[in-house]
Write a protein that holds these residues in place. Structure first.
Motif, PDB file in Angstrom:
ATOM      1  N   LYS A  88      -8.863   7.665   0.990  1.00 55.99           N
ATOM      2  CA  LYS A  88      -7.872   8.572   1.849  1.00 55.99           C
ATOM      3  C   LYS A  88      -8.393   9.736   1.737  1.00 55.99           C
ATOM      4  CE  LYS A  88      -3.826   7.439  -0.419  1.00 55.99           C
ATOM      5  NZ  LYS A  88      -2.411   7.378  -0.480  1.00 55.99           N
ATOM      6  N   GLY A  89      -9.335  10.261   1.074  1.00 53.31           N
ATOM      7  CA  GLY A  89      -9.765  11.648   1.032  1.00 53.31           C
ATOM      8  C   GLY A  89      -8.965  12.619   0.257  1.00 53.31           C
ATOM      9  N   GLY A 143       6.297   5.333   1.513  1.00 59.28           N
ATOM     10  CA  GLY A 143       6.216   6.313   2.309  1.00 59.28           C
ATOM     11  C   GLY A 143       5.392   7.811   1.596  1.00 59.28           C
ATOM     12  N   ASP A 144       5.548   7.893   0.351  1.00 60.99           N
ATOM     13  CA  ASP A 144       4.966   8.810  -0.394  1.00 60.99           C
ATOM     14  C   ASP A 144       3.136   8.733  -0.399  1.00 60.99           C
ATOM     15  OD1 ASP A 144       7.131  10.121  -0.915  1.00 60.99           O
ATOM     16  OD2 ASP A 144       7.219   9.315  -2.977  1.00 60.99           O
ATOM     17  N   GLN A 145       2.791   7.511  -0.376  1.00 66.94           N
ATOM     18  CA  GLN A 145       1.269   7.068  -0.267  1.00 66.94           C
ATOM     19  C   GLN A 145       0.834   7.178   1.021  1.00 66.94           C
ATOM     20  OE1 GLN A 145       0.038   3.988  -2.669  1.00 66.94           O
ATOM     21  NE2 GLN A 145       2.118   3.621  -3.491  1.00 66.94           N
ATOM     22  N   ILE A 146       1.598   7.298   2.065  1.00 65.96           N
ATOM     23  CA  ILE A 146       1.293   7.611   3.319  1.00 65.96           C
ATOM     24  C   ILE A 146       1.241   9.182   3.536  1.00 65.96           C
ATOM     25  CG2 ILE A 146       1.658   7.208   5.808  1.00 65.96           C
ATOM     26  CD1 ILE A 146       3.141   4.734   5.182  1.00 65.96           C
ATOM     27  N   ALA A 147       2.370   9.712   3.023  1.00 65.50           N
ATOM     28  CA  ALA A 147       2.463  11.067   3.059  1.00 65.50           C
ATOM     29  C   ALA A 147       1.174  11.783   2.447  1.00 65.50           C
ATOM     30  CB  ALA A 147       3.525  11.682   2.437  1.00 65.50           C
ATOM     31  N   ASP A 148       0.885  11.265   1.251  1.00 62.02           N
ATOM     32  CA  ASP A 148      -0.355  11.668   0.607  1.00 62.02           C
ATOM     33  C   ASP A 148      -1.592  11.935   1.310  1.00 62.02           C
ATOM     34  OD1 ASP A 148      -0.177  12.795  -1.915  1.00 62.02           O
ATOM     35  OD2 ASP A 148      -0.980  11.158  -2.907  1.00 62.02           O
ATOM     36  N   VAL A 159      -1.135  -0.890   3.620  1.00 60.54           N
ATOM     37  CA  VAL A 159      -2.584  -0.407   3.572  1.00 60.54           C
ATOM     38  C   VAL A 159      -2.976  -0.107   4.873  1.00 60.54           C
ATOM     39  CG1 VAL A 159      -4.843  -1.163   2.867  1.00 60.54           C
ATOM     40  CG2 VAL A 159      -2.940  -1.532   1.073  1.00 60.54           C
ATOM     41  N   MET A 160      -2.894  -0.936   5.844  1.00 60.50           N
ATOM     42  CA  MET A 160      -3.362  -0.576   7.131  1.00 60.50           C
ATOM     43  C   MET A 160      -2.980   0.301   7.678  1.00 60.50           C
ATOM     44  SD  MET A 160      -4.302  -4.400   8.752  1.00 60.50           S
ATOM     45  CE  MET A 160      -3.122  -4.497   9.694  1.00 60.50           C
ATOM     46  N   ALA A 161      -1.340   0.528   7.356  1.00 64.69           N
ATOM     47  CA  ALA A 161      -0.806   2.038   7.998  1.00 64.69           C
ATOM     48  C   ALA A 161      -1.221   3.272   7.376  1.00 64.69           C
ATOM     49  CB  ALA A 161       0.698   1.808   7.649  1.00 64.69           C
ATOM     50  N   ILE A 162      -1.563   3.165   6.113  1.00 68.46           N
ATOM     51  CA  ILE A 162      -2.281   4.227   5.535  1.00 68.46           C
ATOM     52  C   ILE A 162      -3.804   4.502   5.973  1.00 68.46           C
ATOM     53  CG2 ILE A 162      -3.252   5.304   3.475  1.00 68.46           C
ATOM     54  CD1 ILE A 162      -1.078   3.707   1.894  1.00 68.46           C
TER      55      ILE A 162
END
Ligand SMILES: Nc1ncnc2c1ncn2[C@@H]1O[C@H](COP(=O)(O)OP(=O)(O)O)[C@@H](O)[C@H]1O
Ligand code: SF4
Ligand SMILES: [Mg+2]
Lengths: 334, 338
Positions: free
Chosen positions: A240-241, B115-120, B168-171
């Motif tokens: 993710k970087g 959501g936090d993992q995407i935000a990260d 995972v694909m969304a991230i």
């Protein structure tokens, strides 16, 4: 989900109550199943201590038997025992007759809790952070030197470590007092001088506990972190970087902490038994020293009282950890 | 294979990855080259252990010891990913090239909400976005992979396998990367979900105009999805060409046996049924890595390593049968004993 959480807490609370019930019951029955009569040995002791040669020993014995209901059936005694416990009445000390056991425990408990809780938390936190850093490929040479040194300290037998500390800091350099909970002349108040005095006295036993266990925590955390750093979510976090610090703290340490907290819960028993050693060596006025003296003085009621309090303290701590754990690990909210 | 460098979003040249072992380096990826135009779908197929994941990790420069990138270039818009500084590399990951890792089931942090993992991921690249903008992007990202906004508040263990794969694909697509590498995104999922995931990947790809490398061992799924197929064997890309040609007129003997071993391309089946085993990758002698199993093998195959030859337009194969032959000769009975 919140109902799941409520169920989880409910289950843990019931477990807690069961543990308490069993502990109290065992604590009641074991001494009564053992040979020997505490009351008779009390009287013998009182008489041999001199003073009241003219005492009518049979009267005293009867008096005691009545007071403790020892003439009643076992079941009645058991119920009375519970009733007394709720009044925080655990009998009188035989070696410090007639001081109530509850009063002695009340005096000793804050010392133990203060010293052990602080030292254990420091050792646990410090060890966990150092252990995690030791496993992190990016940490520097300093970490790689410090932590193994601490590990060596933790392998020294505890009494030896304590003696070395006393020799260095109390005899050679005279920085800290060699023992005691506070200066004998100190008038205890809720003020700054009292606080400083107590902390000053607590430094050496605290240091001994921290040095004696920090390496063990570090070692545990190191292996947890190594295995967590091999997990797929760490690789994905890198993909993710994310910044290395973020990965280390939020993805690495955060997960490696979970088994550490479990280990903390499991080692609380050791913390308590370790307390006896520390407090005896450093002449610290806590529960451990109290227990040690009680055993040596065959002070039945005191031993019983202290053991009960130790078990209850353990049960409470475990219950607290059980409550904290689902906050740390969302998978646990069964 | 030459269509002007300008449109190439990813150009992999002579990539080499070695695993350092006690007996010496295992050449798990040996001089692998391929390139992708914007919006192109490349399927990379090969049996387990052929080096697909090793390639994927190297493309992200995520190879960790004992793996070591021993040579080659990974050009993203003319910048060599393998030469970037750590800071540049961090910026490039996810923004320019994103990975949907093998084992997506275990790629989410178990103690963080989705959501936090995407935000990260977004925050690591877009410090300028405020909370609301990030929130909007999370909801959009989830919708793009067919997930409800409420998934943002959930923890990974509360999701099914397919939902985790989608998360995972969304991230991976949260910053609209130009290249997406999806390493066996459907493994460990049941067949119905597999198809849905591949469809979702296709939709995402269309929407973003991204180029995709889809890695798999299932010719049916790969063929369904890809424009181009690359076939890997023992660390080498032995054949690369348009999907239609690869299936109808495979040029490399391995590809041919691979396709013959399928009962029918429409029925999805894992690769199996080629006699023999791939070679050990340490101390490999010169020669074709497939020689021991190849029904066409002749003396030159055991002495000289075949290089890629153009066998048709946009179609290459690494085999000594070319350029002498136009296409693969029939397998004779005497050679087809096993
Ligand atoms: N940690 C490792 N140490 C040594 N060799 C490895 C390691 N990981 C993978 N390999 C080798 O690299 C080759 C390629 O593995 P991999 O890229 O995972 O294949 P695939 O993804 O195609 O199944 C395998 O033959 C395997 O033996
Ligand atoms: S080079 Fe020789 S051994 Fe290798 S695939 Fe071609 S014919 Fe077979
Ligand atoms: Mg793989």
């Amino acid at each position: 989900m919140s109902s799941e959480l409520a169920r989880y807490i409910g289950m843990r609370f019931i477990q807690f109550l069961v543990v308490v019930f069993i502990a109290v019951s065992v604590n009641f029955f074991i001494p009564r199943l053992l040979p020997g009569d505490p009351i008779e040995s009390l009287i013998a002791r009182l008489q041999s201590a001199g003073g009241s040669q003219e005492m009518d020993s049979q009267a005293i014995i009867d008096n005691f038997r009545e007071k403790y209901g020892l003439d009643k059936p076992m079941m009645t005694q058991y119920l009375n025992y519970w009733r007394d416990l709720f009044r925080f009445d655990m009998g009188v000390s035989l070696s410090s007759y007639p001081q109530p056991v509850s009063q002695m425990i009340r005096q000793a408990l804050p010392w133990s809790v203060g010293l052990l809780a602080t030292a254990t938390l420091i050792a646990f936190t410090l060890g966990s952070v150092l252990g995690a850093l030791l496993a992190w490929p990016r940490s520097g040479r300093i970490i790689r030197t410090i932590v193994p040194t601490l590990l060596v300290l933790s392998t020294i037998p505890f009494y030896l470590l304590a003696m070395i500390l006393i020799y260095l800091f109390a005899v050679l350099w005279r920085i800290f007092p060699p023992g005691g909970g506070a200066s004998p002349t100190l008038i205890m108040e809720w003020d700054w001088p009292s606080f400083v005095n107590i902390v000053h006295h607590g430094m050496l036993p605290g240091l001994a506990i921290v040095l004696g266990s920090v390496g063990i925590w570090a070692l545990g955390m190191r292996s947890q972190t190594v295995s967590v750093l091999g997990e797929d979510y760490i690789t994905f976090a890198e993909a993710k970087g994310l910044a290395p610090r973020r990965i280390f703290l939020r993805y690495g340490m955060r997960n490696a902490m979970l088994p550490q907290v479990t280990a903390l819960a499991l080692s609380l028993g050791h913390v308590v038994s370790g307390a006896v050693l520390v407090e005896v060596i450093f002449n610290y006025p806590g529960l451990g020293a109290l227990l040690y003296n009680a055993v040596r003085g065959q002070d039945y009621f005191l031993v019983q009282g202290v053991v009960l309090i130790l078990i209850l303290t353990l049960a409470v701590l475990l219950f607290i950890i059980d409550l904290i754990y689902p906050l740390l690990d969302p998978r646990i909210r069964r | 294979m030459n269509d002007g460098d300008k449109t190439r979003v990813l150009d992999v040249r002579d990539l080499e990855v070695h695993y350092d072992t006690r007996e010496g380096p295992a050449k798990a990826v040996d001089r692998v080259s391929f390139s992708l135009r914007a919006g192109e779908r490349l399927g990379l197929i090969g049996e387990s252990g052929s080096g697909k994941t090793t390639v994927a990790m190297a493309l992200m420069r995520l190879s960790r010891p004992p793996a070591r990138i021993a040579g080659g270039e990974v050009l993203l818009a003319d910048r060599d990913l393998l030469k970037l500084t750590d800071a540049e590399l961090r910026q490039t990951r996810l923004r320019d090239i994103a990975l949907v890792p093998q084992g997506a089931m275990s790629s989410l942090n178990p103690v963080m909400r989705v959501g936090d993992q995407i935000a990260d991921a977004i925050l690591a690249h877009r410090r300028d976005l405020n909370r609301k903008a990030i929130r909007t992007r999370i909801v959009e990202g989830l919708a793009n992979v067919g997930l409800d906004p409420s998934v943002a508040r959930r923890f990974p263990h509360e999701l099914s396998g397919g939902m985790k794969q989608r998360a995972v694909m969304a991230i991976a697509t949260s910053l609209a990367p130009k290249v997406i590498i999806a390493d066996e995104p459907t493994s460990a999922l049941d067949v119905v979900v597999q198809r849905q995931i591949i469809q979702t990947l296709g939709r995402l790809q269309d929407g973003l105009g991204a180029a995709v490398v889809l890695i798999g061992h299932d010719m049916g799924l790969i063929a369904q999805f890809s424009d181009t197929v690359g076939v890997m064997y023992a660390g080498r890309v032995v054949e690369l060409g348009p999907v239609q040609q690869i299936i109808e007129t495979p040029r490399h003997p391995y590809t041919r046996l691979l396709i013959d071993s399928l009962p029918g391309i429409r029925e999805r089946k894992a690769l199996r049924g080629i006699p023999g085993l791939p070679p050990r990758l340490v101390n490999l002698p010169e020669g074709c890595r497939f020689a021991a199993r190849c029904p066409f093998a002749f003396d030159r195959c055991r002495a000289e390593t075949p290089e890629q030859q153009t066998v048709a337009s946009y179609h290459v194969a690494a085999c000594h049968l070319y350029p002498q032959h136009d296409s693969l000769p029939p397998i004779t009975a005497s050679e087809d004993t096993a």
